[in-house]
Design an enzyme around this catalytic site. Structure first.
Site: not given
Ligand code: S3P
Length: 427
Positions: A22, A26, A316, A343, A347
């Site tokens: 993540s 970014r 996650d 996802k 999942r």
């Protein structure tokens, strides 16, 4: 590519995992719209983050990759240029959703697409709030759902106050990025706190984003400024080794320099609730993000209930938590986790189906799963569904299974953790 793994009688190691996915995404995105150079250290060179680099290169940004160091020559908030090609985000939902927010306020048009999995994932969740801001987004319509490829027509934007219907950091971040181009102050209300890397990094680069309880308030700024960014290890990647270290016998593992942002550490809370011995040492704050070395030991686990506002903090990690639950005494219930269905794979289905093949007592529910643990795991042939987190969770189960486990289509681990299987072998 298939991988065959055997169980291990102990695991020992002291190592770092690749950079946070993540934060790596970014760093490239925000570096591109900052003025001047952003140097990123510890960048995750997984396929998802490389897709982000490729998109920003097509938007006219000069980006150099040297190992895990990435230099982004940012051109300022209004410096992106019209791409001459379709922007392909590969398998990356983060790239697709964040970049949509960023592109709807530009003065050019573009098309965004991705792989077969991305083309099934819901994009209405970003196009709806962005349209309220004045964005012009069109795409494929399937049973009333907006799906990629998306066409985005640049437009002038207005600020909004928006209550997120689902707790999603990707949707929140998409609106924040559009907010950078909107007239006025944009306010977002979250049902539950989600990862706040966008807010932390944008403020580090000169933005003015406030947190007030469940509200995120984005004040307009004229410019962002390029800086040096150090990316910590990804707790979502560390999670596989945390669980492996706890459930394998005679094990002790230290994972160095992992991001322990409070919005990401649900896995630590849950494993501790289950009885795991986990110690955090060497705590630091780097570029606004908290980091630590995580030490885990073989521990006796018991079942638990995972529900409510902790879900976004471990969304996650649920596939690998299900493996821990299979090794715990008693029942583990995962609730409020419907988001798992949208996802990289569904999942709930993929975890339940594959862990069942391994002899685990696990049942699917509408918003999660129920696992009756402590009944052992047996090696067999399992599928990854081309979902990196499924492949890696099955590999952790294989480490404690009776007999050999073969996992099919394991190349998908390159999405977030290149060399994952070499790490497993080295332990
Ligand atoms: C991410 C947010 C989460 C997470 C994903 C990365 C991010 O998705 O599952 O892997 O970087 O913002 P949602 O926002 O859809 O929950």
């Amino acid at each position: 590519m298939n991988k065959t793994l055997k169980s291990k009688d102990h695991l020992n190691g002291n190592f770092s995992v690749p950079g946070d996915k993540s934060i790596s995404h970014r760093a490239v995105m925000f570096g591109s719209i900052a003025n001047g150079t952003t140097t990123v250290h510890g960048f995750l060179t997984g396929e998802d983050c490389l897709s982000t680099i490729s998109c920003f290169k097509k938007l006219g940004i000069d980006i150099k990759v040297n190992g895990t160091d990435v230099t982004v020559h940012g051109k300022g908030l209004h410096g992106l240029s019209a791409p001459t090609e379709i922007l392909d985000v590969g398998n990356s939902g983060t790239t697709m959703r964040l970049i949509s927010g960023l592109l709807c306020g530009q003065n050019f048009n573009c098309t965004l697409t991705g792989d077969a999995s991305i083309q099934k994932r819901p994009m209405g969740r970003v196009s709806l709030p962005l349209s309220k801001m004045g964005a012009k987004i069109d795409g494929r319509n399937e049973n009333g759902k907006l799906l990629a490829p998306l066409q985005i027509q640049g437009n002038s934007l207005n600020a909004i106050t928006y209550t997120l219907p689902v707790a999603s950091a990707q949707v929140k971040s998409s609106i924040i990025l559009a907010g950078l181009y909107a007239e006025g102050t944009t306010t977002i209300i979250e049902p539950e706190a989600t990862r706040d890397h966008t807010e932390i990094m944008l403020n580090y680069l000169g933005a003015n984003i406030e947190h007030n309880g469940t509200e995120i308030i984005c004040h307009p700024v004229k410019e962002l400024y390029g800086k040096e960014i150090f990316v910590p290890g990804d707790i979502s990647s560390a999670a596989y080794f945390m669980v492996a270290g706890v459930i394998c016998q005679n094990s002790q593992i230290t994972i160095k320099n992992v991001g322990i942002n409070p919005t990401r550490i649900g896995i630590i809370t849950v494993l501790e609730n289950m009885g795991a011995e986990i110690t955090l040492i060497n705590k630091k704050n780097v570029c606004g993000e908290e980091t630590a070395d995580i030490c885990v030991k073989t521990s006796k686990l018991k079942g638990t209930i995972i529900e409510g506002d902790i879900i976004p903090k471990l969304i996650d990690e649920i596939p690998v938590i299900a493996v821990a639950a299979a090794m715990a005494d008693g029942k583990t219930i995962v609730k409020d986790a419907q988001e798992l269905k949208v996802k990289e794979s569904n999942r709930i289905k993929t975890v339940v189906c594959e862990l069942k093949k391994m002899g685990i007592d696990i049942e699917e529910t509408d918003d999660g799963m129920v696992i009756n643990g402590g009944k052992g795991i047996k090696g067999t042939v399992c599928e990854s569904y081309d979902d990196h987190r499924i492949a890696m969770s099955l590999a952790v189960a294989a480490l404690v299974a009776d007999g050999e486990t073969t996992i099919t289509d394991t190349q998908c681990v390159d999405i977030s953790f290149p060399n994952f299987f070499e790490f497993i072998e080295r332990l």
